[in-house]
Design an enzyme around this catalytic site. Structure first.
Site, PDB file in Angstrom:
ATOM      1  CB  CYS A 224      84.391  76.947  59.414  1.00 52.81           C
ATOM      2  SG  CYS A 224      83.232  77.784  58.335  1.00 52.81           S
TER       3      CYS A 224
ATOM      4  CG  HIS B 289      88.404  77.361  57.541  1.00 54.43           C
ATOM      5  ND1 HIS B 289      87.618  76.504  56.805  1.00 54.43           N
ATOM      6  CD2 HIS B 289      87.666  78.493  57.712  1.00 54.43           C
ATOM      7  CE1 HIS B 289      86.461  77.098  56.543  1.00 54.43           C
ATOM      8  NE2 HIS B 289      86.468  78.302  57.064  1.00 54.43           N
TER       9      HIS B 289
ATOM     10  CG  ASN C  13      84.511  78.626  53.769  1.00 52.99           C
ATOM     11  OD1 ASN C  13      84.445  77.498  54.250  1.00 52.99           O
ATOM     12  ND2 ASN C  13      84.461  79.715  54.508  1.00 52.99           N
TER      13      ASN C  13
HETATM   14  O1  UT7 Z   1      84.500  80.217  57.344  1.00 59.69           O
HETATM   15  C1  UT7 Z   1      84.559  81.528  57.813  1.00 59.69           C
HETATM   16  C2  UT7 Z   1      83.777  82.342  56.879  1.00 59.69           C
HETATM   17  N1  UT7 Z   1      84.160  83.608  56.487  1.00 59.69           N
HETATM   18  C3  UT7 Z   1      85.346  84.159  56.242  1.00 59.69           C
HETATM   19  O2  UT7 Z   1      86.389  83.673  56.473  1.00 59.69           O
HETATM   20  C4  UT7 Z   1      85.275  85.501  55.603  1.00 59.69           C
HETATM   21  C5  UT7 Z   1      86.326  86.466  56.055  1.00 59.69           C
HETATM   22  N2  UT7 Z   1      86.217  87.682  55.308  1.00 59.69           N
HETATM   23  C6  UT7 Z   1      86.607  87.788  54.008  1.00 59.69           C
HETATM   24  O3  UT7 Z   1      87.107  86.838  53.446  1.00 59.69           O
HETATM   25  C7  UT7 Z   1      86.453  89.106  53.319  1.00 59.69           C
HETATM   26  O4  UT7 Z   1      86.052  90.090  54.266  1.00 59.69           O
HETATM   27  C8  UT7 Z   1      85.428  89.080  52.134  1.00 59.69           C
HETATM   28  C9  UT7 Z   1      86.000  88.247  51.010  1.00 59.69           C
HETATM   29  C10 UT7 Z   1      84.101  88.496  52.598  1.00 59.69           C
HETATM   30  C11 UT7 Z   1      85.197  90.481  51.632  1.00 59.69           C
HETATM   31  O5  UT7 Z   1      86.436  91.069  51.232  1.00 59.69           O
HETATM   32  P1  UT7 Z   1      86.807  92.536  51.715  1.00 59.69           P
HETATM   33  O6  UT7 Z   1      88.106  92.859  51.104  1.00 59.69           O
HETATM   34  O7  UT7 Z   1      86.702  92.552  53.224  1.00 59.69           O
HETATM   35  O8  UT7 Z   1      85.686  93.389  51.032  1.00 59.69           O
HETATM   36  P2  UT7 Z   1      84.629  94.387  51.725  1.00 59.69           P
HETATM   37  O9  UT7 Z   1      83.615  93.641  52.485  1.00 59.69           O
HETATM   38  O10 UT7 Z   1      85.397  95.480  52.399  1.00 59.69           O
HETATM   39  O11 UT7 Z   1      83.948  95.004  50.442  1.00 59.69           O
HETATM   40  C12 UT7 Z   1      84.659  95.839  49.535  1.00 59.69           C
HETATM   41  C13 UT7 Z   1      83.715  96.256  48.423  1.00 59.69           C
HETATM   42  C14 UT7 Z   1      82.387  96.807  48.917  1.00 59.69           C
HETATM   43  O12 UT7 Z   1      82.003  97.823  48.045  1.00 59.69           O
HETATM   44  P3  UT7 Z   1      82.265  99.399  48.435  1.00 59.69           P
HETATM   45  O13 UT7 Z   1      81.502  99.590  49.710  1.00 59.69           O
HETATM   46  O14 UT7 Z   1      83.751  99.504  48.616  1.00 59.69           O
HETATM   47  O15 UT7 Z   1      81.728 100.114  47.267  1.00 59.69           O
HETATM   48  C15 UT7 Z   1      81.440  95.638  48.758  1.00 59.69           C
HETATM   49  O16 UT7 Z   1      80.101  96.058  48.574  1.00 59.69           O
HETATM   50  O17 UT7 Z   1      83.399  95.121  47.615  1.00 59.69           O
HETATM   51  C16 UT7 Z   1      81.960  95.008  47.501  1.00 59.69           C
HETATM   52  N3  UT7 Z   1      81.645  93.590  47.372  1.00 59.69           N
HETATM   53  C17 UT7 Z   1      81.651  92.962  46.183  1.00 59.69           C
HETATM   54  N4  UT7 Z   1      81.917  93.392  44.944  1.00 59.69           N
HETATM   55  C18 UT7 Z   1      81.858  92.492  43.948  1.00 59.69           C
HETATM   56  C19 UT7 Z   1      81.312  92.703  48.345  1.00 59.69           C
HETATM   57  N5  UT7 Z   1      81.106  91.495  47.804  1.00 59.69           N
HETATM   58  C20 UT7 Z   1      81.311  91.631  46.465  1.00 59.69           C
HETATM   59  C21 UT7 Z   1      81.254  90.737  45.391  1.00 59.69           C
HETATM   60  N6  UT7 Z   1      81.547  91.202  44.150  1.00 59.69           N
HETATM   61  N7  UT7 Z   1      80.948  89.425  45.539  1.00 59.69           N
END
Ligand code: UT7
Length: 320
Positions: free
Chosen positions: A111, A247, A277
């Protein structure tokens, strides 16, 4: 002598994929995706390759700059999603647009690819090697995504953005770039190189793997840090900055960066709600939109900043 952006261009595929459409293939919802990321829809390539999108963005940037492809001496494409291991996407672009006098190659910084490409072109221009070049950020991550992994498939979109840069007395003021290969495992994708003569193993392609929370923590720490560095090292007061073009991965990351820099949100334009993204393409697509909407005026100081797999990060301060 430095380099100045004299034209911008971008391309996104026509096919729109909404959050609701994704909710039909994985266990997710529009509420979760838009609430956690700010993304409402994205463009997904159907026929388009990374090279095609990059060449379209390049044509538009050349037109915007008012120069011909023959005037280009260097083409750098920040990408990790070329259709081929070789030739490079940059060579595809060169052939497509007829930039017969240009040297062309890709830069792999995920990225951060557009910023790394820009920094490289700047170094050549400062050294007096080239006067006119084209930098492109282009990616088609939809082809590397596991469409059953809701943790990653909802985040990305496809697209390309380009900028023509030329040697001038003002423009790019300062850049900082960084890499941390020891933390590469938090965001990765296995390439087609894991075949083995000894084990008679055929190479297989992997999917994007991401530890989202680790990447989030890295981004909200490193982005403000490198922005402060680029400002400090150039003796620039942060209040002089009109826009921070970051970004476009997650609006919560952008908000956290703004808070850490103690800057108002209206200095942080965003378009991830429409495109998701697009990896190396986010910064140049957003820059191109701002340019075409007339938001950038001569003398404006803006900061571009990105982060991504590698890990990699960078910031560029420029006068428009
Ligand atoms: O270019 C660089 C690329 N990447 C980034 O910049 C990503 C940086 N990270 C993020 O943007 C965030 O960490 C995410 C958007 C990827 C995830 O958000 P989060 O607030 O960190 O969520 P999490 O990973 O802590 O997940 C929370 C919950 C989990 O369920 P439990 O364990 O709390 O029951 C996940 O399984 O949300 C669940 N989850 C989803 N639920 C519905 C994860 N993905 C999804 C989804 N839809 N797509």
């Amino acid at each position: 002598m430095t380099s100045r952006i004299i034209g911008t261009g971008s391309y996104v595929p026509a096919r729109v994929v909404t959050n609701d459409e994704l909710a039909q293939i994985v266990d997710t919802s529009d509420e979760w995706i838009s609430g956690r990321t700010g993304i409402h829809k994205r463009r997904i390539a159907v026929e388009e390759s990374t090279g095609y999108m990059a060449a379209e963005a390049a044509r538009r940037a050349l037109e915007n700059a008012g120069i011909t492809a023959e005037e280009l001496e260097l083409i750098l494409v920040g990408t990790t999603t070329g259709e081929h291991c070789f030739p490079s996407v940059a060579c595809e672009v060169q052939g497509e647009i007829g930039a017969v006098n240009a040297v062309a190659y890709d830069i792999s910084a995920a990225c951060s690819g557009f910023l790394f490409a820009m920094d490289t072109l700047q170094a050549f221009i400062r050294a007096g090697v080239y006067k006119t070049g084209l930098v492109i950020g282009a990616d088609c991550l939809s082809k590397l995504i596991d469409w059953e992994d809701r943790g990653t498939c909802v985040l990305f979109g496809d697209g390309a953005g380009a900028a023509v840069m030329r040697a001038e007395d003002f423009g790019l003021i300062h850049t900082v770039m960084g890499s941390d290969g020891e933390r590469g495992n938090v965001l990765s994708c296995v390439a087609r190189t894991n075949g083995s003569f000894v084990d008679k193993r055929t190479p297989q392609l992997g999917y994007v793997y991401m530890d989202g929370q680790e990447v989030f923590k890295f981004a909200v720490k490193k982005v403000p840090e490198c922005i402060r560095q680029v400002l400090d090292e150039s003796g620039t007061d942060i209040e002089q900055i009109k826009y921070f073009v970051l970004h476009q991965a997650n609006y919560r990351i952008v908000e956290a960066v703004a808070k850490r820099l103690k800057q108002p949100m209206d200095k942080f334009p965003m378009n991830m709600e429409r495109y998701g993204n697009t990896s190396a393409a986010t910064v140049p697509i957003l820059l191109d939109e701002m340019n075409r909407e007339g938001k950038l005026e001569p003398g404006d100081r803006i900061v571009l900043s990105g982060f991504g797999a590698g890990l990699t990060w960078g910031a560029a301060l420029l006068e428009w």
